[in-house]
Design a protein around this motif. Structure first.
Motif, PDB file in Angstrom:
ATOM      1  N   THR A  91       1.090  -1.221   0.161  1.00 26.92           N
ATOM      2  CA  THR A  91      -0.091   0.326   0.033  1.00 26.92           C
ATOM      3  C   THR A  91       0.855   1.043  -0.103  1.00 26.92           C
ATOM      4  O   THR A  91       1.929   1.436   0.956  1.00 26.92           O
ATOM      5  N   ALA A  92       0.616   2.061  -0.794  1.00 24.14           N
ATOM      6  CA  ALA A  92       1.387   3.475  -1.355  1.00 24.14           C
ATOM      7  C   ALA A  92       1.227   4.290  -1.436  1.00 24.14           C
ATOM      8  O   ALA A  92      -0.848   4.310  -1.398  1.00 24.14           O
ATOM      9  N   ALA A  93       1.295   5.275  -1.154  1.00 24.55           N
ATOM     10  CA  ALA A  93       1.414   6.921  -1.229  1.00 24.55           C
ATOM     11  C   ALA A  93       1.324   7.072  -2.490  1.00 24.55           C
ATOM     12  O   ALA A  93       2.369   7.335  -2.773  1.00 24.55           O
ATOM     13  N   ILE A  94       1.051   9.283  -3.019  1.00 27.82           N
ATOM     14  CA  ILE A  94       1.447  10.110  -3.701  1.00 27.82           C
ATOM     15  C   ILE A  94       0.829  11.574  -2.901  1.00 27.82           C
ATOM     16  O   ILE A  94       0.178  11.884  -2.210  1.00 27.82           O
ATOM     17  N   TRP A  95       2.691  11.919  -2.777  1.00 31.64           N
ATOM     18  CA  TRP A  95       2.559  12.873  -1.629  1.00 31.64           C
ATOM     19  C   TRP A  95       3.005  13.996  -2.728  1.00 31.64           C
ATOM     20  O   TRP A  95       3.240  14.664  -3.772  1.00 31.64           O
ATOM     21  N   THR A  96       1.462  14.776  -2.938  1.00 31.81           N
ATOM     22  CA  THR A  96       0.715  15.692  -4.344  1.00 31.81           C
ATOM     23  C   THR A  96      -0.383  16.955  -3.006  1.00 31.81           C
ATOM     24  O   THR A  96      -0.655  16.738  -1.803  1.00 31.81           O
ATOM     25  N   ARG A  97      -0.042  18.268  -3.690  1.00 31.81           N
ATOM     26  CA  ARG A  97      -0.755  19.442  -2.859  1.00 31.81           C
ATOM     27  C   ARG A  97      -0.651  19.208  -1.652  1.00 31.81           C
ATOM     28  O   ARG A  97      -1.468  19.785  -1.384  1.00 31.81           O
ATOM     29  N   GLY A  98       0.409  19.038  -1.311  1.00 37.25           N
ATOM     30  CA  GLY A  98       0.424  19.082  -0.132  1.00 37.25           C
ATOM     31  C   GLY A  98       0.248  17.708   0.577  1.00 37.25           C
ATOM     32  O   GLY A  98       0.333  18.357   2.124  1.00 37.25           O
ATOM     33  N   ALA A  99      -0.500  17.033   1.274  1.00 41.46           N
ATOM     34  CA  ALA A  99      -0.720  15.705   1.331  1.00 41.46           C
ATOM     35  C   ALA A  99      -0.383  14.694   0.652  1.00 41.46           C
ATOM     36  O   ALA A  99      -0.366  14.476  -0.530  1.00 41.46           O
ATOM     37  N   LEU A 100      -0.308  13.367   2.508  1.00 47.90           N
ATOM     38  CA  LEU A 100      -0.061  12.096   1.504  1.00 47.90           C
ATOM     39  C   LEU A 100      -1.440  11.987   1.294  1.00 47.90           C
ATOM     40  O   LEU A 100      -2.421  11.781   1.695  1.00 47.90           O
ATOM     41  N   ARG A 101      -1.327  11.313   0.059  1.00 43.08           N
ATOM     42  CA  ARG A 101      -3.359  10.469  -0.514  1.00 43.08           C
ATOM     43  C   ARG A 101      -2.639   9.611  -1.161  1.00 43.08           C
ATOM     44  O   ARG A 101      -1.548   8.467  -1.815  1.00 43.08           O
ATOM     45  N   PRO A 102      -3.426   8.165  -0.200  1.00 44.59           N
ATOM     46  CA  PRO A 102      -3.719   7.047  -0.856  1.00 44.59           C
ATOM     47  C   PRO A 102      -3.536   7.063  -2.661  1.00 44.59           C
ATOM     48  O   PRO A 102      -3.692   7.934  -3.378  1.00 44.59           O
ATOM     49  N   MET A 103      -2.749   6.495  -3.179  1.00 35.26           N
ATOM     50  CA  MET A 103      -1.944   5.913  -4.513  1.00 35.26           C
ATOM     51  C   MET A 103      -3.516   5.546  -4.886  1.00 35.26           C
ATOM     52  O   MET A 103      -3.393   4.086  -5.184  1.00 35.26           O
TER      53      MET A 103
END
Length: 486
Positions: A91-103
């Protein structure tokens, strides 16, 4: 298993990365006499075992695609079967637009089939742009096209910049607007040729996968002690089977000997071989092939590489309790951060956590194609910028108890538009010379299974196609589980 027939031919393999060692293992299993020559003082290439704070870790590639059998089969054949380990979590995330969001799920290398589940990752305009894909006229892919160029034309740049780019960058350290769709995402390339809508093409890929016989088992696999254990085990198996693996032996000359074979000069040593497999990076291969295959050498000289660095950090587990769940996160370049990814290694690989439950091992990566400034910084600066980004992404503010920086200069070959055609030309030129083949990451894929597969193809070219599976004999290390290089 049936013993391999004796083959009196001598095969010299130039390069002891995983491709070269896999070629040696294959040739030995075919009954040939094998010599491996490696310029550096170690085997393994981009697979490198190491340690931090007393815990074994990978300092290069850390995982193998398990849905392709070649690498896992090689590990089993060389005594590592009981050390194969799947990730504890993917389970990974993407760090974008100032927050860690679920991939987001339901994509093919970041290309979505619908706009669902992309809220927060994309803007409202970006989401709306995906929905317009079905209304656009057909966009032809031709013989090849850049992934980013094609996806941006169909779905908008936001999809490329915030989804495709970080995923492709993690594999190739490249630029999505240059990377070949045909070479890097072939299933998407083929689907796009048959559909006017890109989202429809993605959904078709997903539907076909769902309708196919379900694949059981993990998608990825690691090795207890690190994937860097694999080349050490293969080299030991080659030696145990009677082959020779020599490090610190750079090859300086490769020439044909009339019609009888090849002459190889390595230092003050001259070898004579019936066949040669060149498993060196493209620039080295070009230098060796210049005399006998100048057209192939010219093509290989044009292959570009990206450099990168891995920063491994060990924290007290009690200091890292604010880390989010999951295996880590990717970072889109468009967000202006320095790191391009972070892996929570102790979360991802259970054997790392087991070796020291009181530690949390993380690693970050920096460097993409065309980036030079960041890699000119010293190790302390790379650690500092990694800590800054980790703090901003996760709140991790503690000081690590140990750090390591591993630099991979010119570590990843680039696959620009037309790569497949270049590889075909290289093999066409080399195919005119009996007993010569090439293999490695510069040709058919940068992953471990792809490199092993290219090695097998190279050996079958120089020795002839095997008449049956029984001719390929494994050489497991007697009573051993492979080494760690420590």
């Amino acid at each position: 298993m049936t013993a391999a027939p004796t083959d009196t031919r001598h095969v010299v393999v130039i390069g002891a990365g995983i491709a070269g060692l896999a070629a040696a293992h294959r040739a030995l299993g075919r009954g040939a006499r094998v010599t491996v020559l490696e310029a550096s003082d170690r085997v393994g290439g981009k697979l490198l075992p190491g340690e931090i704070a007393g815990v074994r870790v990978d300092l290069g590639a850390e995982a193998m695609l398990a849905r392709r059998p070649e690498a896992v089969d090689l590990a089993r054949a060389t005594g590592l079967a009981d050390r194969l380990r799947p990730p504890v979590t993917t389970t990974a995330a993407i760090w974008t637009r100032g927050a860690l969001r679920p991939m987001p799920k339901g994509h093919v290398m970041g290309v979505p089939g619908t706009a669902a589940a992309l809220s927060g990752v994309l803007s409202d305009d970006g989401l709306a742009r995906i929905e317009r894909d079905a209304e656009l006229p057909r966009t032809e892919v031709g013989d090849d096209v850049a992934v980013g160029e094609y996806v941006a034309a169909r779905l908008g740049r936001e999809v490329v910049d915030r989804l495709v780019e970080p995923l492709l960058g993690g594999v190739y350290a490249g630029d999505a607007y240059r990377i070949s769709m045909r070479a890097a995402v072939p299933q998407l390339f083929q689907a796009a040729r048959g559909h006017a809508s890109l989202t429809e093409a993605v959904r078709d890929i997903q539907a076909r996968a769902a309708a196919a016989t379900p694949q059981t088992g993990p998608v990825f696999m690691g090795i207890q002690g690190g994937v860097g254990s694999l080349p050490l085990a293969v080299a030991e198996a080659v030696r145990a089977g009677g082959g020779e693996v020599r490090t610190g032996n750079p090859v300086t000359e490769l020439r044909r000997e009339a019609d009888t074979g090849w002459r190889i000069v390595a230092g003050d040593r001259v070898l004579h071989a019936d066949a040669v497999v060149v498993a060196a990076p493209a620039p080295v291969a070009a230098g060796l092939l210049g005399a006998e295959a100048p057209a192939a050498a010219a093509e290989l000289t044009a292959v570009e590489y990206a450099s990168m660095a891995l920063i491994t950090l060990a924290y007290r587990r009690s200091d890292a309790d604010r880390l989010p769940e999951g295996s880590g996160f990717l970072v889109p370049p468009v967000d202006g951060r320095t790191i391009k990814a972070a892996t929570f290694a102790s979360r991802k690989w259970g054997w790392i956590a087991d070796e020291d439950p009181g530690l949390m091992v993380l690693r970050t990566s920096v460097g993409r194609y065309g980036e030079t400034e960041i890699l000119q910084r010293d190790d302390a600066e790379l650690v500092a910028v990694s800590r800054d980004d980790l703090r901003a992404a996760t709140g991790l503010d503690a000081a690590p108890v140990a750090t390591r920086v591993t630099r991979w200069d010119d570590g990843l070959p680039q696959y620009p538009v037309g790569h497949h055609a270049r590889v075909a030309r290289v093999r066409d030129h080399i195919g005119k010379l009996p007993g010569l083949a090439v293999c490695g990451a510069a040709y058919d894929g940068v992953g471990v299974p792809a490199c092993v597969a290219s090695a097998h193809t190279a050996v079958d070219r120089v020795l002839g196609e095997p008449r049956g599976v029984e001719e390929v004999t494994a050489h497991p290390v007697p009573g051993a589980q492979g080494g760690t290089g420590e």
